[in-house]
Design an enzyme around this catalytic site. Structure first.
Site, PDB file in Angstrom:
ATOM      1  N   SER A   1       0.820  -1.218   0.000  1.00  0.00           N
ATOM      2  CA  SER A   1       0.000   0.000   0.000  1.00  0.00           C
ATOM      3  C   SER A   1       0.852   1.265   0.000  1.00  0.00           C
ATOM      4  O   SER A   1       0.355   2.353  -0.239  1.00  0.00           O
ATOM      5  CB  SER A   1      -0.956   0.002   1.202  1.00  0.00           C
ATOM      6  OG  SER A   1      -0.222   0.026   2.407  1.00  0.00           O
TER       7      SER A   1
ATOM      8  N   ASN B   1       7.856  -8.247   0.137  1.00  0.00           N
ATOM      9  CA  ASN B   1       8.337  -6.898   0.453  1.00  0.00           C
ATOM     10  C   ASN B   1       8.000  -6.458   1.874  1.00  0.00           C
ATOM     11  O   ASN B   1       8.724  -5.652   2.457  1.00  0.00           O
ATOM     12  CB  ASN B   1       7.717  -5.927  -0.569  1.00  0.00           C
ATOM     13  CG  ASN B   1       7.824  -4.487  -0.132  1.00  0.00           C
ATOM     14  OD1 ASN B   1       8.891  -3.887  -0.214  1.00  0.00           O
ATOM     15  ND2 ASN B   1       6.724  -3.922   0.383  1.00  0.00           N
TER      16      ASN B   1
ATOM     17  N   SER C   1      18.097  -6.358   2.656  1.00  0.00           N
ATOM     18  CA  SER C   1      18.623  -5.009   2.939  1.00  0.00           C
ATOM     19  C   SER C   1      20.136  -5.109   3.003  1.00  0.00           C
ATOM     20  O   SER C   1      20.672  -6.184   3.346  1.00  0.00           O
ATOM     21  CB  SER C   1      18.087  -4.510   4.278  1.00  0.00           C
ATOM     22  OG  SER C   1      18.841  -3.405   4.723  1.00  0.00           O
TER      23      SER C   1
ATOM     24  N   TYR D   1      16.654  -6.333  13.254  1.00  0.00           N
ATOM     25  CA  TYR D   1      16.317  -6.083  11.839  1.00  0.00           C
ATOM     26  C   TYR D   1      17.422  -6.649  10.944  1.00  0.00           C
ATOM     27  O   TYR D   1      17.150  -7.342   9.956  1.00  0.00           O
ATOM     28  CB  TYR D   1      16.158  -4.574  11.615  1.00  0.00           C
ATOM     29  CG  TYR D   1      15.867  -4.161  10.188  1.00  0.00           C
ATOM     30  CD1 TYR D   1      14.573  -4.229   9.673  1.00  0.00           C
ATOM     31  CD2 TYR D   1      16.884  -3.690   9.353  1.00  0.00           C
ATOM     32  CE1 TYR D   1      14.309  -3.846   8.358  1.00  0.00           C
ATOM     33  CE2 TYR D   1      16.625  -3.309   8.044  1.00  0.00           C
ATOM     34  CZ  TYR D   1      15.337  -3.380   7.559  1.00  0.00           C
ATOM     35  OH  TYR D   1      15.076  -2.998   6.258  1.00  0.00           O
TER      36      TYR D   1
ATOM     37  N   LYS E   1      17.163  -9.637   8.118  1.00  0.00           N
ATOM     38  CA  LYS E   1      17.456  -9.405   6.694  1.00  0.00           C
ATOM     39  C   LYS E   1      18.600 -10.306   6.215  1.00  0.00           C
ATOM     40  O   LYS E   1      18.635 -10.706   5.046  1.00  0.00           O
ATOM     41  CB  LYS E   1      17.778  -7.921   6.464  1.00  0.00           C
ATOM     42  CG  LYS E   1      16.578  -7.001   6.676  1.00  0.00           C
ATOM     43  CD  LYS E   1      15.500  -7.264   5.641  1.00  0.00           C
ATOM     44  CE  LYS E   1      14.279  -6.403   5.803  1.00  0.00           C
ATOM     45  NZ  LYS E   1      13.270  -6.659   4.776  1.00  0.00           N
TER      46      LYS E   1
END
Ligand code: NAD
Length: 243
Positions: free
Chosen positions: A11, A88, A140, A154, A158
């Protein structure tokens, strides 16, 4: 028959830019969102009007197995197949190292890593049946290099996506190509709270002297899904402007 792409967390940000790039190429687009129904519907209307393609808007939490199954079932009911999956959806919890909790770790791994696994697992059933498919995972540069222990969970999530990408490409061979893109800094809502001083310092480290625009990452994803990338499998492309 138009090709079909399912993009998680589409979105806004990189996901939205990716939806637009695929729509430009005539793909029917499945827009997945978690909270922002209005933005997802607005994007859906825009894509239908501007690019004359079909869309499906589905609310689902990628870390919830039942919701992922429902999303995949709804997609197959409407479009009968999925040609491309873009994993994603992702979160980054912004906290100092000392304040980081087990719950933060679990949440980050559940959405970023387990979510990527779950959606791939259920979408691959249809792709394997059709003996064709492309999966592109959004990792990432934080998963490749080490920058700041403030994003320790995080970064681990990744890095795990790079490993997951390799494993899935073996599991789904020879029918599904599985690759990842590893962006550096991108101008998206994820980074809108960053202090200006920090943005300046980070920009100075990038050879291109600017953050990427979401479209620049979307175009790498589109390339990995294209026939031109048919022999690229089980690897990642870094898109960080040099850093
Ligand atoms: P964003 O916050 O704009 O978009 C993330 C999207 O994921 C949102 O639409 C959000 O609603 C969705 N999402 C979050 N949790 C979800 C869940 N459980 N189920 C379904 N959807 C969920 O951020 P963005 O920058 O566009 O990030 C997209 C991807 O790119 C993420 O995986 C992010 O880690 C990665 N990435 C971003 C950057 C950057 O600098 N912005 C750099 C490298 C990688």
């Amino acid at each position: 028959m138009n090709k079909v792409v399912l993009i998680t967390g589409s979105s806004k940000g990189i996901g939205k830019a990716t939806a637009i790039e695929f729509a430009k190429k005539g793909y029917n687009v499945v827009i997945n969102y978690l909270t922002d129904e209005n933005s997802a519907k607005e994007l859906s209307e825009y894509l239908q009007k501007e690019y004359k393609i079909e869309t499906l808007v589905v609310k689902a939490d990628v870390s919830n197995e039942k919701q992922v199954q429902d999303m995949v079932n709804k997609t197959i009911e409407k479009f009968e197949k999925i040609d491309v999956l873009v994993n994603n959806a992702g979160i980054a919890i912004d906290k100092e190292f000392e304040d980081r909790t087990v719950e933060d770790w679990k949440k980050t791994l559940e959405v970023n890593t387990i979510g990527t696994f779950l959606v791939s697992k259920y979408v691959s059933e249809n792709m394997l049946k059709n003996k064709s498919g492309k999966i592109i995972n959004v990792s990432s540069t934080n998963g490749i290099n080490t920058f700041y222990p403030t994003s320790i969970d995080y970064d681990a999530s990744k890095a795990a996506i790079i490993n997951l990408t390799n494993n899935l490409s073996i599991q789904f061979a020879p029918y599904i190509n599985v690759n990842a893109v590893a962006p550096g800094w991108v101008n998206t809502p994820m980074n809108q709270e960053l202090p200006q001083e920090f943005i300046k310092e980070e920009t100075a480290k990038i050879y291109k002297k600017r953050f990427a625009e979401p479209e620049e990452i979307a175009k790498v994803i589109l390339f990995l899904a294209s026939e031109d990338a048919e022999y690229i499998n089980g690897t990642f492309i870094k898109a960080d402007g040099g850093m």
